[in-house]
Design a protein around this motif. Structure first.
Motif, PDB file in Angstrom:
ATOM      1  N   ASP A  65     -19.126  70.359  14.784  1.00  0.00           N
ATOM      2  CA  ASP A  65     -18.518  69.032  14.679  1.00  0.00           C
ATOM      3  C   ASP A  65     -18.913  68.443  13.326  1.00  0.00           C
ATOM      4  OD1 ASP A  65     -21.141  67.992  14.906  1.00  0.00           O
ATOM      5  OD2 ASP A  65     -20.921  67.670  17.054  1.00  0.00           O
ATOM      6  N   VAL A  66     -18.365  67.305  12.995  1.00  0.00           N
ATOM      7  CA  VAL A  66     -18.580  66.709  11.670  1.00  0.00           C
ATOM      8  C   VAL A  66     -20.056  66.371  11.440  1.00  0.00           C
ATOM      9  CG1 VAL A  66     -18.007  64.765  10.158  1.00  0.00           C
ATOM     10  CG2 VAL A  66     -16.224  65.850  11.496  1.00  0.00           C
ATOM     11  N   THR A  68     -22.731  67.887  12.676  1.00  0.00           N
ATOM     12  CA  THR A  68     -23.441  69.135  12.410  1.00  0.00           C
ATOM     13  C   THR A  68     -23.068  69.677  11.047  1.00  0.00           C
ATOM     14  OG1 THR A  68     -23.489  69.617  14.775  1.00  0.00           O
ATOM     15  CG2 THR A  68     -23.883  71.469  13.272  1.00  0.00           C
ATOM     16  N   LEU A  69     -21.799  69.588  10.721  1.00  0.00           N
ATOM     17  CA  LEU A  69     -21.337  70.043   9.408  1.00  0.00           C
ATOM     18  C   LEU A  69     -22.065  69.300   8.297  1.00  0.00           C
ATOM     19  CD1 LEU A  69     -19.333  71.699   7.726  1.00  0.00           C
ATOM     20  CD2 LEU A  69     -17.646  69.910   8.138  1.00  0.00           C
ATOM     21  N   ASN A  70     -22.168  67.995   8.423  1.00  0.00           N
ATOM     22  CA  ASN A  70     -22.874  67.218   7.401  1.00  0.00           C
ATOM     23  C   ASN A  70     -24.373  67.510   7.405  1.00  0.00           C
ATOM     24  OD1 ASN A  70     -20.886  65.898   5.917  1.00  0.00           O
ATOM     25  ND2 ASN A  70     -20.598  64.397   7.539  1.00  0.00           N
ATOM     26  N   ARG A  71     -24.924  67.806   8.562  1.00  0.00           N
ATOM     27  CA  ARG A  71     -26.343  68.179   8.625  1.00  0.00           C
ATOM     28  C   ARG A  71     -26.587  69.455   7.821  1.00  0.00           C
ATOM     29  NH1 ARG A  71     -29.387  68.337  14.279  1.00  0.00           N
ATOM     30  NH2 ARG A  71     -28.867  66.145  14.124  1.00  0.00           N
ATOM     31  N   ALA A  80     -18.935  66.465   4.373  1.00  0.00           N
ATOM     32  CA  ALA A  80     -17.589  66.712   4.880  1.00  0.00           C
ATOM     33  C   ALA A  80     -16.770  65.445   4.735  1.00  0.00           C
ATOM     34  CB  ALA A  80     -17.649  67.126   6.342  1.00  0.00           C
ATOM     35  N   GLY A  81     -15.492  65.611   4.507  1.00  0.00           N
ATOM     36  CA  GLY A  81     -14.609  64.473   4.399  1.00  0.00           C
ATOM     37  C   GLY A  81     -13.169  64.902   4.535  1.00  0.00           C
TER      38      GLY A  81
END
Length: 110
Positions: A65-66, A68-71, A80-81
């Motif tokens: 998910d976003v 986790t992706l940013n983590r 992410a964006g």
């Protein structure tokens, strides 16, 4: 990896994302991890992710998910964006559908 090598790596990584050359997210995470020199266990601990989650992401068995992706991306100076892509630099959208990146995307492109 030296600081200048790491900077060049990140520039190449960003360019590959921008042009659509990099579509295998698991491989992208593995390559980011490789620049740290960490194994999966240590990298997962650094990101405060369960080891099983990292393994599933790196093997493309899970799509993060976003949050986790940013983590995963934040320690490397990325986030992410949502952005528009330039059609002339990306493969046909059908390619994304075939590779499973946009499997939930049901719109047809003009």
């Amino acid at each position: 990896m030296s600081v200048s090598e790491r900077g060049a790596f990140f520039d190449e990584f960003e360019a590959a994302l921008t042009t659509g050359e990099l579509t295998d997210f698991g491989a992208a995470v593995r390559s980011l991890r490789s620049c740290t020199g960490f194994g999966q266990r240590r990298f997962a601990a650094m990101l405060r992710l369960p080891l099983e989650t990292l393994r599933a992401i790196e093997s493309n068995q899970s799509v993060p998910d976003v949050l986790t992706l940013n983590r995963i991306l934040f320690p490397f100076g990325f986030q992410a964006g949502i952005t528009r892509f330039i059609r002339s630099t990306h493969p046909a959208p059908e390619t994304y559908l075939q590779t499973g990146i946009m499997t939930n995307h049901r719109e047809k492109y003009p």
